[in-house]
Design a protein around this motif. Structure first.
Motif, PDB file in Angstrom:
ATOM      1  N   GLU A   5     -56.957 -16.402  58.302  1.00  0.00           N
ATOM      2  CA  GLU A   5     -57.937 -15.384  58.673  1.00  0.00           C
ATOM      3  C   GLU A   5     -59.644 -15.661  58.959  1.00  0.00           C
ATOM      4  N   ALA A   6     -60.112 -16.136  58.718  1.00  0.00           N
ATOM      5  CA  ALA A   6     -61.750 -17.019  58.346  1.00  0.00           C
ATOM      6  C   ALA A   6     -61.603 -16.775  59.927  1.00  0.00           C
ATOM      7  N   GLY A   7     -61.057 -17.620  60.359  1.00  0.00           N
ATOM      8  CA  GLY A   7     -60.772 -18.576  61.897  1.00  0.00           C
ATOM      9  C   GLY A   7     -61.125 -17.313  62.577  1.00  0.00           C
ATOM     10  N   GLN A   8     -59.827 -15.982  62.560  1.00  0.00           N
ATOM     11  CA  GLN A   8     -59.463 -14.901  63.310  1.00  0.00           C
ATOM     12  C   GLN A   8     -60.985 -14.314  63.429  1.00  0.00           C
ATOM     13  N   ILE A   9     -61.452 -14.220  62.427  1.00  0.00           N
ATOM     14  CA  ILE A   9     -62.265 -12.829  62.249  1.00  0.00           C
ATOM     15  C   ILE A   9     -63.655 -13.371  62.874  1.00  0.00           C
ATOM     16  N   SER A  10     -63.836 -14.540  62.132  1.00  0.00           N
ATOM     17  CA  SER A  10     -64.841 -15.349  63.243  1.00  0.00           C
ATOM     18  C   SER A  10     -64.663 -14.742  64.920  1.00  0.00           C
ATOM     19  N   ASN A  11     -63.370 -15.507  65.738  1.00  0.00           N
ATOM     20  CA  ASN A  11     -63.834 -15.543  66.747  1.00  0.00           C
ATOM     21  C   ASN A  11     -63.502 -14.353  66.905  1.00  0.00           C
ATOM     22  N   ASP A  12     -63.516 -12.852  66.735  1.00  0.00           N
ATOM     23  CA  ASP A  12     -63.748 -11.735  66.598  1.00  0.00           C
ATOM     24  C   ASP A  12     -65.320 -11.194  67.026  1.00  0.00           C
ATOM     25  N   LEU A  13     -65.437 -11.696  66.241  1.00  0.00           N
ATOM     26  CA  LEU A  13     -67.092 -11.705  65.902  1.00  0.00           C
ATOM     27  C   LEU A  13     -68.275 -12.693  67.036  1.00  0.00           C
ATOM     28  N   VAL A  14     -67.517 -14.182  67.017  1.00  0.00           N
ATOM     29  CA  VAL A  14     -68.484 -14.252  68.594  1.00  0.00           C
ATOM     30  C   VAL A  14     -67.443 -13.809  69.502  1.00  0.00           C
ATOM     31  N   ALA A  15     -66.700 -13.108  69.704  1.00  0.00           N
ATOM     32  CA  ALA A  15     -66.101 -12.052  71.056  1.00  0.00           C
ATOM     33  C   ALA A  15     -67.158 -11.167  71.063  1.00  0.00           C
ATOM     34  N   ASP A  16     -67.524 -10.035  70.385  1.00  0.00           N
ATOM     35  CA  ASP A  16     -68.420  -9.025  70.125  1.00  0.00           C
ATOM     36  C   ASP A  16     -70.040  -9.240  70.178  1.00  0.00           C
ATOM     37  N   ILE A  17     -70.391 -10.875  70.017  1.00  0.00           N
ATOM     38  CA  ILE A  17     -71.735 -10.463  70.356  1.00  0.00           C
ATOM     39  C   ILE A  17     -71.846 -11.385  71.822  1.00  0.00           C
ATOM     40  N   ARG A  18     -70.995 -11.865  72.423  1.00  0.00           N
ATOM     41  CA  ARG A  18     -70.791 -11.925  73.389  1.00  0.00           C
ATOM     42  C   ARG A  18     -71.237 -11.071  74.645  1.00  0.00           C
ATOM     43  N   ALA A  19     -70.527 -10.304  74.016  1.00  0.00           N
ATOM     44  CA  ALA A  19     -70.317  -9.623  74.280  1.00  0.00           C
ATOM     45  C   ALA A  19     -70.895  -8.100  74.406  1.00  0.00           C
ATOM     46  N   ALA A  20     -72.362  -8.328  73.261  1.00  0.00           N
ATOM     47  CA  ALA A  20     -72.891  -6.847  73.100  1.00  0.00           C
ATOM     48  C   ALA A  20     -74.219  -8.364  73.896  1.00  0.00           C
ATOM     49  N   THR A  21     -74.307  -9.358  74.074  1.00  0.00           N
ATOM     50  CA  THR A  21     -75.587 -10.120  74.687  1.00  0.00           C
ATOM     51  C   THR A  21     -75.444  -9.939  76.221  1.00  0.00           C
ATOM     52  N   ALA A  22     -73.837  -9.679  76.583  1.00  0.00           N
ATOM     53  CA  ALA A  22     -73.824  -9.123  77.797  1.00  0.00           C
ATOM     54  C   ALA A  22     -74.043  -7.672  78.953  1.00  0.00           C
TER      55      ALA A  22
END
Length: 169
Positions: A5-22
């Motif tokens: 689950e930690a991997g999935q939560i981290s992947n979700d956070l990465v996707a959100d940060i990338r989207a916010a940066t973009a």
């Protein structure tokens, strides 16, 4: 691999940060705090560092012991404030606080059973002030790590702070 689950939560956070940066997601929609919990040697620091690296953002490292080694209470609190200021200066960034449980929990500190209760209360209060001080649109994510999540002050785990507890097996 192997984080569950930690991997999935981290992947979700990465996707959100990338989207916010973009610019396709508001920074106010990105989770602002995470508490990574697990036994020693399970990769808590590595996971936080990997999230920052994957997003291409600054990784600011802090620890309660480094802050405390600055000196007396005033120096301790100033060191803490300086770390948060650094994270803001490099935003978007991840501020990683290692061994956050060593700051303690005010619920476990009373004058009757702990001689440094007032000192530690000031430290917890300053940390709360700094975490809460981030503007919701400010691109700083606080990730903390602990071996003992039960020793982290409950106020630090409230919504908008380190409310997402991610356990690494």
């Amino acid at each position: 691999h192997g984080l569950g689950e930690a991997g999935q939560i981290s992947n979700d956070l990465v996707a959100d940060i990338r989207a916010a940066t973009a610019g396709t997601l508001a920074w106010s929609s990105v989770d602002r705090g995470m508490l990574i919990a697990g036994p020693p040697g399970t990769g808590k620091t590595s996971l936080a560092r990997a999230i920052a690296k994957e997003c291409g953002i600054k990784f600011v490292v802090a620890s309660a012991s480094a802050w405390q080694s600055a000196g007396h209470l005033g120096d301790h609190l100033n060191a803490m404030r300086a770390t948060f200021a650094e994270a803001r200066r490099y935003a978007p960034s991840i501020l990683f606080i290692d061994e956050i449980d060593s700051i303690g929990s005010r619920e476990r500190m009373t004058a009757a059973n702990y001689h440094g209760a007032q000192y530690q209360t000031e430290v917890v209060n300053c940390l709360l002030e700094q975490i809460q001080g981030f503007d919701v649109s400010e691109p700083v994510i606080v990730i903390a790590a602990t071996n003992h999540p039960e020793n982290v002050d409950p106020a630090l785990r409230r919504a908008g702070r380190l409310d997402q507890v991610v356990r690494i097996p």
